[in-house]
Design a protein around this motif. Sequence first.
Motif, PDB file in Angstrom:
ATOM      1  N   LEU A   1       0.720  -1.196   0.011  1.00  0.00           N
ATOM      2  CA  LEU A   1      -0.024  -0.098  -0.126  1.00  0.00           C
ATOM      3  C   LEU A   1       0.933   1.338   0.021  1.00  0.00           C
ATOM      4  O   LEU A   1       2.004   1.319   0.788  1.00  0.00           O
ATOM      5  N   TYR A   2       0.427   2.352  -0.726  1.00  0.00           N
ATOM      6  CA  TYR A   2       1.110   3.304  -1.068  1.00  0.00           C
ATOM      7  C   TYR A   2       0.409   4.949  -0.949  1.00  0.00           C
ATOM      8  O   TYR A   2      -0.955   4.601  -1.429  1.00  0.00           O
ATOM      9  N   LEU A   3       0.965   5.850  -0.605  1.00  0.00           N
ATOM     10  CA  LEU A   3       0.351   7.201  -0.810  1.00  0.00           C
ATOM     11  C   LEU A   3       1.234   7.789  -2.006  1.00  0.00           C
ATOM     12  O   LEU A   3       2.316   7.917  -1.700  1.00  0.00           O
ATOM     13  N   ALA A   4       0.549   8.060  -3.128  1.00  0.00           N
ATOM     14  CA  ALA A   4       1.355   8.508  -4.358  1.00  0.00           C
ATOM     15  C   ALA A   4       1.059  10.103  -4.056  1.00  0.00           C
ATOM     16  O   ALA A   4      -0.154  10.558  -4.203  1.00  0.00           O
ATOM     17  N   THR A   5       1.988  11.161  -4.176  1.00  0.00           N
ATOM     18  CA  THR A   5       1.750  12.557  -4.350  1.00  0.00           C
ATOM     19  C   THR A   5       2.155  13.084  -5.506  1.00  0.00           C
ATOM     20  O   THR A   5       3.334  12.578  -6.153  1.00  0.00           O
ATOM     21  N   GLY A   6       1.516  14.312  -5.993  1.00  0.00           N
ATOM     22  CA  GLY A   6       2.488  15.047  -7.078  1.00  0.00           C
ATOM     23  C   GLY A   6       2.220  14.810  -8.344  1.00  0.00           C
ATOM     24  O   GLY A   6       2.780  14.870  -9.434  1.00  0.00           O
ATOM     25  N   GLY A   7       0.766  14.154  -8.620  1.00  0.00           N
ATOM     26  CA  GLY A   7       0.449  13.304  -9.630  1.00  0.00           C
ATOM     27  C   GLY A   7       0.254  14.504 -10.889  1.00  0.00           C
ATOM     28  O   GLY A   7      -0.481  15.566 -10.567  1.00  0.00           O
ATOM     29  N   VAL A   8       0.789  14.235 -12.194  1.00  0.00           N
ATOM     30  CA  VAL A   8       0.306  15.141 -13.291  1.00  0.00           C
ATOM     31  C   VAL A   8       0.338  14.039 -14.344  1.00  0.00           C
ATOM     32  O   VAL A   8       0.855  13.192 -14.513  1.00  0.00           O
ATOM     33  N   ARG A   9      -0.913  14.430 -15.181  1.00  0.00           N
ATOM     34  CA  ARG A   9      -1.264  13.331 -16.322  1.00  0.00           C
ATOM     35  C   ARG A   9       0.034  13.735 -17.613  1.00  0.00           C
ATOM     36  O   ARG A   9       0.256  14.852 -17.946  1.00  0.00           O
ATOM     37  N   THR A  10       0.622  12.564 -17.720  1.00  0.00           N
ATOM     38  CA  THR A  10       1.703  12.758 -18.691  1.00  0.00           C
ATOM     39  C   THR A  10       1.653  11.695 -19.700  1.00  0.00           C
ATOM     40  O   THR A  10       2.253  11.711 -20.844  1.00  0.00           O
ATOM     41  N   ASP A  11       0.769  10.875 -19.763  1.00  0.00           N
ATOM     42  CA  ASP A  11       0.447  10.013 -20.804  1.00  0.00           C
ATOM     43  C   ASP A  11      -0.945   9.535 -21.111  1.00  0.00           C
ATOM     44  O   ASP A  11      -1.871   9.836 -20.316  1.00  0.00           O
ATOM     45  N   ASN A  12      -1.249   8.669 -22.245  1.00  0.00           N
ATOM     46  CA  ASN A  12      -2.579   7.886 -22.193  1.00  0.00           C
ATOM     47  C   ASN A  12      -2.678   6.681 -21.409  1.00  0.00           C
ATOM     48  O   ASN A  12      -1.381   6.253 -21.189  1.00  0.00           O
ATOM     49  N   GLN A  13      -3.693   6.254 -21.073  1.00  0.00           N
ATOM     50  CA  GLN A  13      -3.657   4.737 -20.431  1.00  0.00           C
ATOM     51  C   GLN A  13      -3.003   3.550 -21.413  1.00  0.00           C
ATOM     52  O   GLN A  13      -3.040   4.008 -22.631  1.00  0.00           O
TER      53      GLN A  13
END
Length: 184
Positions: free
Chosen positions: A121-133
Amino acid sequence: MHWNVLSTEYISNHQYFTARRDRCQREDGVIVDPYFVVELPTSATALALTEDGKVVMVKQYRHPVAEVMLETPGGFIDPGEDFAEGMRRELLEETGYSFASFDYLGRVAANPGVLSNYTELYLATGGVRTDNQSLDHNEEIDVQVITMAELMQLVAAGEIKQSLHLNCILLAFMKMGMLAYTTR
């Protein structure tokens, strides 16, 4: 306590469903036969937050329960892959978002009476959309970006039904100081 495995017979040997029938002996000599185990690879999931503090969730149909569920993104870790790198890869593949940092929250076992794997389990922060799925052939994932308040309402209403993902959310809330707890 420990059980000795006297014999193992594989019933199914597939990447996503390996099942075996074990014959075991407990320490007190009692034979347990059969004992069924489903072997799964390690998985990982994260409460994923964008740069502006929004929550990246995924909505997908879950055939075993015949229901569309809102979940935290994640998936199986490849053999030999570092857990955090696998989490980073899964987030990018499922959501198209890249994240600046990952905080490890712990590991849980979904159903250790039958399943052999853990989920990291993680907490991910600072997300930016950089690509398509970049989805697997059997995945249909709808990315949902919601506010933290909306997530808290969904949790309180019992709308997050995937238990591993709910554990991840609650541990992340604790890490962020959003959920009070005491030790007694």
